[in-house]
Design an enzyme around this catalytic site. Sequence first.
Site: not given
Length: 409
Positions: A189, A217, A291
């Site tokens: 992230s 991600d 996610h």
Amino acid sequence: MVDGNLPVFQLCFSDIVVMITMKRFFPTLFVICFVATIDALSLIPDTLKDDFFAIYRKAAVTSRDIQVAPVTPENVTFYLFTKDDPKRFVKFQKDNLQKVNLPMNGKVAFLVHGWTGDREADWYTEIKDNLLNKNYGVVEIDWKEPANEYYYISSINTYDVAKIIADTMLELSQKKGVPLKNMLPIGHSLGGHIVGFIGQKVYEKSGQKLPRIVALDPAGPLFDVRPADKRLNSSSAEVVHVIHTDGGTFGYKDTIGTLDFFVNGGSSQPGCKRVDLADLTTITEPLSCDHRRAPFLFAEALAYPREYIAQKCGSWDDFEADKCQNGEKVAMGDLNSRNRGKFYLKTGKDRPFFKIEEEEKKKAGKEVEKNADKGTDKDSSRNGNRQDEKEKNKGPLSGIKEAARSVIG
């Protein structure tokens, strides 16, 4: 400062007008305003609201000036694990490296969590253990204080955090004899962009590019409208290894590295419910499911490399239609691969994720048969279904994000 007695949704919508006028509108604001409004109407059960705000509780930003305190080395702590004693760690910081003892030619991975996270990130242990089995030393990085600010502030803090980590890596190289070529930053992230900035800082200060960085991600909100030099990009290292699982919502949607894996198309994962904001009964689990899948897929790919073989292809549609059978193939957990391009693979909904449900296998077989019937009603139906699936895969926040982009221009 925000008046805590004023309802959140009133603050949000008053600031929307100002921010649109100033062309400083951010997609994240839409999300928090929408959910805050729903909160005011008491349409979501408390347990679901608590779970959502655990993710987005600090996402709201306003047009007011925000004072960002600089991140200092005291805000970033390192925990070193080695295969000799995988349950114990050596804690250190940038200016306190005397306790660090690593083999001069040993490989070292640096794990970097994302927004609102800390060293207790549930994926740290799994990736750490799998890397220790591959004879890496593993450093778990905790930057929890800068990570637990408003999302906008935490996104800015990534620059300082990356600089501190990069300086520490350079110190380890100079004082402890660990070659930069043996260092591997891995981030999820916001951490996905931090590892990009680490690569850029190391190159800037040493003239040497890191061989590889891994971004799991990497965050999309705010970064998807930034120029390449203000985010992770394909020049951040020799190999920029990226895994996409939630593109277009919490993750970065488009190609951003040199080696991009789009798992199940890169935006929607099996077992993660799709949320229809017009039907609140669809909100039955964490909105971050897609996610959060990325680090666990990577952990499994490290442990079972033969089960995570991806195929180079021009698009997810072409991959599903078996139009890329002659393309390159690469294991998603291969940390030595030098392949470049977009790679696709399918996974299942439950762990281990490489076990695809039999129904999915049958469905894939039927799709191949339909593809052979070009020009028939079956083919037309497949194209229609594909369009429907595209609409589903846009994600629950796609309409909101698209509206925001139209304002940003």
